[in-house]
Design a protein around this motif. Sequence first.
Motif, short mmCIF file in Angstrom:
data_model
loop_
_atom_site.label_atom_id
_atom_site.label_comp_id
_atom_site.label_asym_id
_atom_site.label_seq_id
_atom_site.Cartn_x
_atom_site.Cartn_y
_atom_site.Cartn_z
N VAL A 186 0.85 -1.11 -0.03
CA VAL A 186 0.04 0.11 -0.02
C VAL A 186 1.00 1.16 -0.09
O VAL A 186 1.81 1.49 0.72
CB VAL A 186 -0.91 0.04 1.19
CG1 VAL A 186 -0.04 0.06 2.60
CG2 VAL A 186 -1.93 1.25 1.19
N GLY A 187 0.56 1.96 -0.89
CA GLY A 187 0.88 3.54 -1.01
C GLY A 187 -0.16 4.52 -1.00
O GLY A 187 -0.73 4.80 0.10
N GLY A 188 -0.29 4.67 -2.25
CA GLY A 188 -1.41 5.46 -2.48
C GLY A 188 -2.82 4.91 -2.27
O GLY A 188 -3.89 5.68 -2.09
N GLY A 189 -2.81 3.66 -2.33
CA GLY A 189 -3.91 2.66 -1.97
C GLY A 189 -4.97 2.34 -3.12
O GLY A 189 -5.86 1.64 -2.99
N GLY A 190 -4.51 2.73 -4.42
CA GLY A 190 -5.36 2.20 -5.45
C GLY A 190 -5.36 0.74 -5.60
O GLY A 190 -6.61 0.23 -5.60
N LEU A 191 -4.17 0.40 -5.72
CA LEU A 191 -4.21 -1.46 -5.80
C LEU A 191 -4.77 -1.87 -4.48
O LEU A 191 -5.59 -2.99 -4.76
CB LEU A 191 -2.65 -1.74 -5.61
CG LEU A 191 -2.32 -3.31 -5.89
CD1 LEU A 191 -2.69 -3.81 -7.26
CD2 LEU A 191 -0.75 -3.30 -5.80
N ALA A 192 -4.60 -1.45 -3.56
CA ALA A 192 -4.95 -1.96 -2.19
C ALA A 192 -6.64 -1.94 -2.00
O ALA A 192 -7.35 -2.91 -1.83
CB ALA A 192 -4.49 -1.32 -0.82
N ALA A 193 -7.07 -0.72 -2.30
CA ALA A 193 -8.69 -0.35 -2.41
C ALA A 193 -9.25 -1.37 -3.12
O ALA A 193 -10.25 -2.21 -2.82
CB ALA A 193 -8.94 0.86 -2.50
N GLY A 194 -8.81 -1.29 -4.65
CA GLY A 194 -9.56 -2.12 -5.50
C GLY A 194 -9.56 -3.64 -5.27
O GLY A 194 -10.52 -4.40 -5.79
N ASN A 195 -8.65 -4.07 -4.91
CA ASN A 195 -8.33 -5.43 -4.69
C ASN A 195 -9.12 -6.16 -3.10
O ASN A 195 -9.55 -7.06 -3.19
CB ASN A 195 -7.10 -6.26 -4.62
CG ASN A 195 -6.38 -6.12 -6.05
OD1 ASN A 195 -6.69 -7.12 -6.83
ND2 ASN A 195 -5.77 -5.18 -6.51
N THR A 196 -9.21 -5.07 -2.49
CA THR A 196 -10.13 -5.29 -1.17
C THR A 196 -11.53 -5.24 -1.39
O THR A 196 -12.41 -6.40 -0.99
CB THR A 196 -9.81 -4.01 -0.09
OG1 THR A 196 -8.43 -4.30 0.27
CG2 THR A 196 -10.58 -4.20 0.99
N VAL A 197 -11.94 -4.58 -2.27
CA VAL A 197 -13.63 -4.80 -2.85
C VAL A 197 -13.46 -6.09 -3.68
O VAL A 197 -14.74 -6.52 -3.33
CB VAL A 197 -13.74 -3.40 -3.73
CG1 VAL A 197 -15.02 -3.69 -4.30
CG2 VAL A 197 -13.62 -2.09 -3.05
N ALA A 198 -12.51 -6.45 -4.50
CA ALA A 198 -12.89 -7.56 -5.31
C ALA A 198 -12.94 -8.97 -4.28
O ALA A 198 -13.61 -9.55 -4.41
CB ALA A 198 -11.74 -7.71 -6.13
N LEU A 199 -11.96 -8.70 -3.22
CA LEU A 199 -11.71 -9.90 -2.28
C LEU A 199 -12.99 -9.95 -1.58
O LEU A 199 -13.37 -11.10 -1.22
CB LEU A 199 -10.55 -9.68 -1.53
CG LEU A 199 -9.18 -10.19 -2.30
CD1 LEU A 199 -8.07 -9.78 -1.54
CD2 LEU A 199 -9.27 -11.61 -2.58
N ARG A 200 -13.39 -8.80 -0.99
CA ARG A 200 -14.74 -9.12 -0.25
C ARG A 200 -15.94 -9.55 -0.85
O ARG A 200 -16.88 -10.07 -0.46
CB ARG A 200 -15.06 -7.67 0.56
CG ARG A 200 -13.87 -7.08 1.48
CD ARG A 200 -14.19 -8.01 2.77
NE ARG A 200 -13.22 -7.64 3.71
CZ ARG A 200 -12.36 -8.53 4.27
NH1 ARG A 200 -12.34 -9.94 3.95
NH2 ARG A 200 -11.29 -8.22 5.35
N GLY A 201 -15.98 -9.23 -2.41
CA GLY A 201 -17.09 -9.36 -3.02
C GLY A 201 -17.01 -10.59 -3.38
O GLY A 201 -18.08 -11.57 -3.41
#
Length: 236
Positions: free
Chosen positions: A81-96
């Motif tokens: 995680v840095g700016g969070g684009g990678l982290a946020a996008g994949n967090t949404v995908a994984l939770r879904g």
Amino acid sequence: HEHDFAPETVDSVTLHPGRVPGHDDGGAHLIHPTENTCVIAGQGTVCLEMVEQVREILSERAEHDIWSHEIGDLDAVIIPVGGGGLAAGNTVALRGLLGDRVKIILAEPEELDDAKRSFESEELLGHREGNELNSVADGLKTTLGPNTWPIVRDFVDDIITVSEEDILRATKVIWERLKVCIEPSAGVGMAVAMGNEFAERYRVEDGIINVGIILGGGNVDVVEVAKKMEDMGIDA
């Protein structure tokens, strides 16, 4: 057109959009690299593919294992995680895809710990005052923003930070074992997986068996990074 403005950081571009070359004459549009919602969604396709591929691998393994009664799935995923684009996008995908049963852990350099401090204080924070951002993981110098922070705050399980030496050792492991030329910013996730903190919190005994790590980025000066490994006593 000639322009004398060369933005040095994401923040400088965001704060001065009118000075982005072409922005004020209709020649270009600013697309934020971490806060743009389409970019965040696009980043999430990493884990869409990861989950699919892991299921295929585990399914094939189960077919040949007489002791296996379940196909299984990812139990934890580690994301830099840095700016969070990678982290946020994949967090949404994984939770879904996997719901709450998958543990989502973000990996961050100790020298760039804005995400961890934000997570612990439950409010969005920037870098510490006076932080010179001296990390070998220079791709993670950006900070969370108004679109990425709420996703990290509400849906991530943990953020673990690692030292510069840990990052370099993990990067070396990937270079040698996988023969993949990642940059240190991508090695941060492997550093977390190799560390004691992760091992103590996410144990096999508690069902954490299948762990995925996102390795993103190969923008690296191999000679320079190898020299840093040598300076720290890590044979490159």
